[in-house]
Design a protein around this motif. Structure first.
Motif, PDB file in Angstrom:
ATOM      1  N   THR A 100       0.850  -1.187   0.000  1.00  0.00           N
ATOM      2  CA  THR A 100       0.000   0.000   0.000  1.00  0.00           C
ATOM      3  C   THR A 100       0.882   1.232   0.000  1.00  0.00           C
ATOM      4  OG1 THR A 100      -1.677  -1.169   1.269  1.00  0.00           O
ATOM      5  CG2 THR A 100      -1.831   1.237   1.212  1.00  0.00           C
ATOM      6  N   PRO A 101       1.027   1.888  -1.125  1.00  0.00           N
ATOM      7  CA  PRO A 101       1.923   3.034  -1.207  1.00  0.00           C
ATOM      8  C   PRO A 101       1.287   4.301  -0.664  1.00  0.00           C
ATOM      9  CG  PRO A 101       0.871   2.719  -3.301  1.00  0.00           C
ATOM     10  CD  PRO A 101       0.364   1.622  -2.404  1.00  0.00           C
ATOM     11  N   LYS A 102       2.124   5.255  -0.417  1.00  0.00           N
ATOM     12  CA  LYS A 102       1.647   6.555   0.017  1.00  0.00           C
ATOM     13  C   LYS A 102       1.253   7.364  -1.198  1.00  0.00           C
ATOM     14  CE  LYS A 102       3.062  10.662   2.619  1.00  0.00           C
ATOM     15  NZ  LYS A 102       4.167  11.303   3.350  1.00  0.00           N
ATOM     16  N   ARG A 103       0.095   7.991  -1.146  1.00  0.00           N
ATOM     17  CA  ARG A 103      -0.377   8.786  -2.268  1.00  0.00           C
ATOM     18  C   ARG A 103       0.510  10.007  -2.494  1.00  0.00           C
ATOM     19  NH1 ARG A 103      -3.982   6.638  -5.927  1.00  0.00           N
ATOM     20  NH2 ARG A 103      -5.557   5.447  -4.852  1.00  0.00           N
ATOM     21  N   GLY A 104       0.553  10.456  -3.735  1.00  0.00           N
ATOM     22  CA  GLY A 104       1.331  11.632  -4.060  1.00  0.00           C
ATOM     23  C   GLY A 104       0.659  12.893  -3.558  1.00  0.00           C
ATOM     24  N   SER A 105       1.300  14.012  -3.800  1.00  0.00           N
ATOM     25  CA  SER A 105       0.814  15.274  -3.265  1.00  0.00           C
ATOM     26  C   SER A 105      -0.230  15.944  -4.150  1.00  0.00           C
ATOM     27  CB  SER A 105       1.999  16.231  -3.067  1.00  0.00           C
ATOM     28  OG  SER A 105       2.662  16.449  -4.303  1.00  0.00           O
ATOM     29  N   LYS A 106      -0.371  15.500  -5.398  1.00  0.00           N
ATOM     30  CA  LYS A 106      -1.343  16.118  -6.283  1.00  0.00           C
ATOM     31  C   LYS A 106      -2.756  15.751  -5.839  1.00  0.00           C
ATOM     32  CE  LYS A 106       1.630  16.168 -10.370  1.00  0.00           C
ATOM     33  NZ  LYS A 106       1.778  15.714 -11.773  1.00  0.00           N
ATOM     34  N   PRO A 107      -3.669  16.734  -5.750  1.00  0.00           N
ATOM     35  CA  PRO A 107      -5.043  16.451  -5.299  1.00  0.00           C
ATOM     36  C   PRO A 107      -5.732  15.361  -6.111  1.00  0.00           C
ATOM     37  CG  PRO A 107      -4.648  18.809  -5.362  1.00  0.00           C
ATOM     38  CD  PRO A 107      -3.453  18.158  -6.004  1.00  0.00           C
ATOM     39  N   VAL A 108      -5.489  15.340  -7.424  1.00  0.00           N
ATOM     40  CA  VAL A 108      -6.177  14.370  -8.274  1.00  0.00           C
ATOM     41  C   VAL A 108      -5.782  12.938  -7.924  1.00  0.00           C
ATOM     42  CG1 VAL A 108      -4.459  14.329 -10.125  1.00  0.00           C
ATOM     43  CG2 VAL A 108      -6.864  13.933 -10.662  1.00  0.00           C
ATOM     44  N   GLU A 109      -4.604  12.751  -7.324  1.00  0.00           N
ATOM     45  CA  GLU A 109      -4.151  11.406  -6.979  1.00  0.00           C
ATOM     46  C   GLU A 109      -4.906  10.829  -5.788  1.00  0.00           C
ATOM     47  OE1 GLU A 109       0.058  11.549  -6.485  1.00  0.00           O
ATOM     48  OE2 GLU A 109       0.445  11.969  -8.595  1.00  0.00           O
ATOM     49  N   SER A 110      -5.638  11.675  -5.066  1.00  0.00           N
ATOM     50  CA  SER A 110      -6.407  11.197  -3.921  1.00  0.00           C
ATOM     51  C   SER A 110      -7.784  10.692  -4.330  1.00  0.00           C
ATOM     52  CB  SER A 110      -6.574  12.327  -2.894  1.00  0.00           C
ATOM     53  OG  SER A 110      -7.436  13.339  -3.403  1.00  0.00           O
ATOM     54  N   LEU A 111      -8.140  10.860  -5.601  1.00  0.00           N
ATOM     55  CA  LEU A 111      -9.462  10.460  -6.068  1.00  0.00           C
ATOM     56  C   LEU A 111      -9.563   8.952  -6.243  1.00  0.00           C
ATOM     57  CD1 LEU A 111     -10.090  13.173  -8.827  1.00  0.00           C
ATOM     58  CD2 LEU A 111     -10.649  13.274  -6.388  1.00  0.00           C
ATOM     59  N   ALA A 151     -18.563  25.466 -12.282  1.00  0.00           N
ATOM     60  CA  ALA A 151     -17.770  25.973 -13.406  1.00  0.00           C
ATOM     61  C   ALA A 151     -16.281  25.740 -13.165  1.00  0.00           C
ATOM     62  CB  ALA A 151     -18.041  27.462 -13.608  1.00  0.00           C
ATOM     63  N   ALA A 152     -15.849  25.927 -11.923  1.00  0.00           N
ATOM     64  CA  ALA A 152     -14.441  25.700 -11.587  1.00  0.00           C
ATOM     65  C   ALA A 152     -14.082  24.226 -11.742  1.00  0.00           C
ATOM     66  CB  ALA A 152     -14.167  26.161 -10.160  1.00  0.00           C
ATOM     67  N   LEU A 153     -15.033  23.351 -11.417  1.00  0.00           N
ATOM     68  CA  LEU A 153     -14.807  21.911 -11.565  1.00  0.00           C
ATOM     69  C   LEU A 153     -14.634  21.545 -13.035  1.00  0.00           C
ATOM     70  CD1 LEU A 153     -14.692  19.065 -10.332  1.00  0.00           C
ATOM     71  CD2 LEU A 153     -17.191  18.984 -10.497  1.00  0.00           C
ATOM     72  N   VAL A 154     -15.469  22.120 -13.888  1.00  0.00           N
ATOM     73  CA  VAL A 154     -15.378  21.852 -15.325  1.00  0.00           C
ATOM     74  C   VAL A 154     -14.036  22.336 -15.870  1.00  0.00           C
ATOM     75  CG1 VAL A 154     -16.323  22.421 -17.593  1.00  0.00           C
ATOM     76  CG2 VAL A 154     -17.867  21.895 -15.691  1.00  0.00           C
ATOM     77  N   ARG A 155     -13.620  23.533 -15.456  1.00  0.00           N
ATOM     78  CA  ARG A 155     -12.341  24.074 -15.929  1.00  0.00           C
ATOM     79  C   ARG A 155     -11.178  23.206 -15.464  1.00  0.00           C
ATOM     80  NH1 ARG A 155     -14.770  29.080 -14.537  1.00  0.00           N
ATOM     81  NH2 ARG A 155     -13.655  29.105 -12.549  1.00  0.00           N
ATOM     82  N   TYR A 156     -11.237  22.774 -14.212  1.00  0.00           N
ATOM     83  CA  TYR A 156     -10.167  21.930 -13.670  1.00  0.00           C
ATOM     84  C   TYR A 156     -10.081  20.620 -14.445  1.00  0.00           C
ATOM     85  CZ  TYR A 156      -7.343  19.267 -10.355  1.00  0.00           C
ATOM     86  OH  TYR A 156      -6.351  18.511  -9.779  1.00  0.00           O
ATOM     87  N   ALA A 157     -11.236  20.010 -14.684  1.00  0.00           N
ATOM     88  CA  ALA A 157     -11.269  18.731 -15.397  1.00  0.00           C
ATOM     89  C   ALA A 157     -10.733  18.884 -16.813  1.00  0.00           C
ATOM     90  CB  ALA A 157     -12.695  18.188 -15.424  1.00  0.00           C
ATOM     91  N   ALA A 158     -11.127  19.950 -17.485  1.00  0.00           N
ATOM     92  CA  ALA A 158     -10.704  20.170 -18.869  1.00  0.00           C
ATOM     93  C   ALA A 158      -9.197  20.404 -18.969  1.00  0.00           C
ATOM     94  CB  ALA A 158     -11.456  21.359 -19.460  1.00  0.00           C
ATOM     95  N   ARG A 159      -8.622  21.041 -17.958  1.00  0.00           N
ATOM     96  CA  ARG A 159      -7.202  21.385 -17.998  1.00  0.00           C
ATOM     97  C   ARG A 159      -6.288  20.276 -17.503  1.00  0.00           C
ATOM     98  NH1 ARG A 159      -7.865  27.418 -15.294  1.00  0.00           N
ATOM     99  NH2 ARG A 159      -8.814  28.439 -17.104  1.00  0.00           N
ATOM    100  N   ASN A 160      -6.803  19.436 -16.620  1.00  0.00           N
ATOM    101  CA  ASN A 160      -5.926  18.483 -15.943  1.00  0.00           C
ATOM    102  C   ASN A 160      -6.130  17.020 -16.300  1.00  0.00           C
ATOM    103  OD1 ASN A 160      -4.376  20.124 -13.696  1.00  0.00           O
ATOM    104  ND2 ASN A 160      -6.478  20.911 -13.732  1.00  0.00           N
ATOM    105  N   ILE A 161      -7.249  16.689 -16.928  1.00  0.00           N
ATOM    106  CA  ILE A 161      -7.540  15.291 -17.235  1.00  0.00           C
ATOM    107  C   ILE A 161      -7.665  15.113 -18.731  1.00  0.00           C
ATOM    108  CG2 ILE A 161      -9.086  13.348 -16.845  1.00  0.00           C
ATOM    109  CD1 ILE A 161      -7.707  14.333 -14.328  1.00  0.00           C
ATOM    110  N   GLU A 162      -6.912  14.136 -19.274  1.00  0.00           N
ATOM    111  CA  GLU A 162      -7.001  13.852 -20.708  1.00  0.00           C
ATOM    112  C   GLU A 162      -8.306  13.153 -21.009  1.00  0.00           C
ATOM    113  OE1 GLU A 162      -3.679  11.737 -22.156  1.00  0.00           O
ATOM    114  OE2 GLU A 162      -2.222  12.995 -21.155  1.00  0.00           O
ATOM    115  N   GLY A 163      -8.931  13.519 -22.139  1.00  0.00           N
ATOM    116  CA  GLY A 163     -10.206  12.920 -22.509  1.00  0.00           C
ATOM    117  C   GLY A 163     -10.061  11.587 -23.175  1.00  0.00           C
TER     118      GLY A 163
END
Length: 223
Positions: A152-163, A211-223
């Motif tokens: 069980t590894p330790k999660r990274g510091s990026k918020p998206v890695e905690s999802l 709206a902030a969630l949509v912007r975050y998703a569009a910028r940080n997650i590949e489709g």
């Protein structure tokens, strides 16, 4: 759904190809047929098709894309492994390896290859996985993923890695421009369930609006 030519040799390694793009499936299938002792036992463009193929054709290995016409590849890998525990899975995807490779391994895959890599890398990954090892890019590090698979590894510091895997899948769909009802239909879950996930995502990612969630998703997650 297109069915592949199946070799008659019973001793060959039977490989299933799961991808929603016919050109990609055909390219992988053609390369696999050139390898001695390997055969393509079937192709599928979505989750239900892959599940049906695993039950009917009993493949030894499956190459799986993470983005399919219905559902997500991570959940599909878990389902396929529950149906056929001995099935080996190599993910062939356009998604960022740094974000998705660990999740794919935890879901039950044994290899991860980017679609940007040459076809020879897919062959190398299949050979590595059939030999009982984990196949990832040299840059990502096989040893790191081996550790992740066994502990069980330790999660990274990026918020998206905690999802969670499901939260990440919904975030990807949000980034792809899908509305709540469309996401519910895509994942075969309730609208209220999607709304709950959206609230969780905003909280985990420290976002204050839809709206902030949509912007975050569009910028940080590949489709």
């Amino acid at each position: 759904m297109k069915k592949s030519r199946v070799r008659p040799e019973s001793s060959s390694v039977r490989i299933l190809i799961v991808d929603d793009h016919p050109v990609v499936r055909e390219g992988i299938a053609e390369r696999i047929r050139r390898e001695q002792g390997w055969s393509v036992c079937g192709e599928a463009e979505d989750g239900p098709g892959a599940i049906d193929m695993v039950r009917k054709r009993a493949p030894d290995l499956a190459t799986v894309d993470l983005t399919l016409k219905t559902g997500g590849g991570l959940e599909l890998i878990k389902t396929l492994k529950s149906i056929r525990p001995k099935l080996k899975v190599v993910v062939v995807s356009m998604h960022d390896e740094a974000l998705y490779a660990e999740r794919a391994i935890r879901a039950g895959a044994s290899g991860y290859v980017s679609k940007q890599e040459p076809m020879s890398e897919i062959v190398r990954a299949i050979r590595t996985v059939l030999a009982g090892d984990i196949a990832v890019s040299e840059g990502f590090g096989r040893k790191v993923l081996q550790d992740w698979a066994e502990s069980t590894p330790k999660r990274g510091s990026k918020p998206v890695e905690s999802l969670s895997d499901r939260e990440l899948e919904i975030l990807r769909l949000i980034g792809g421009g899908l509305a709540t009802r469309q996401i519910a239909a895509e994942l075969n879950i309730g609208v209220k369930t999607v709304e709950t996930y959206r609230l969780r995502l905003k909280k985990k990612l420290k976002l204050t609006s839809a709206a902030a969630l949509v912007r975050y998703a569009a910028r940080n997650i590949e489709g």
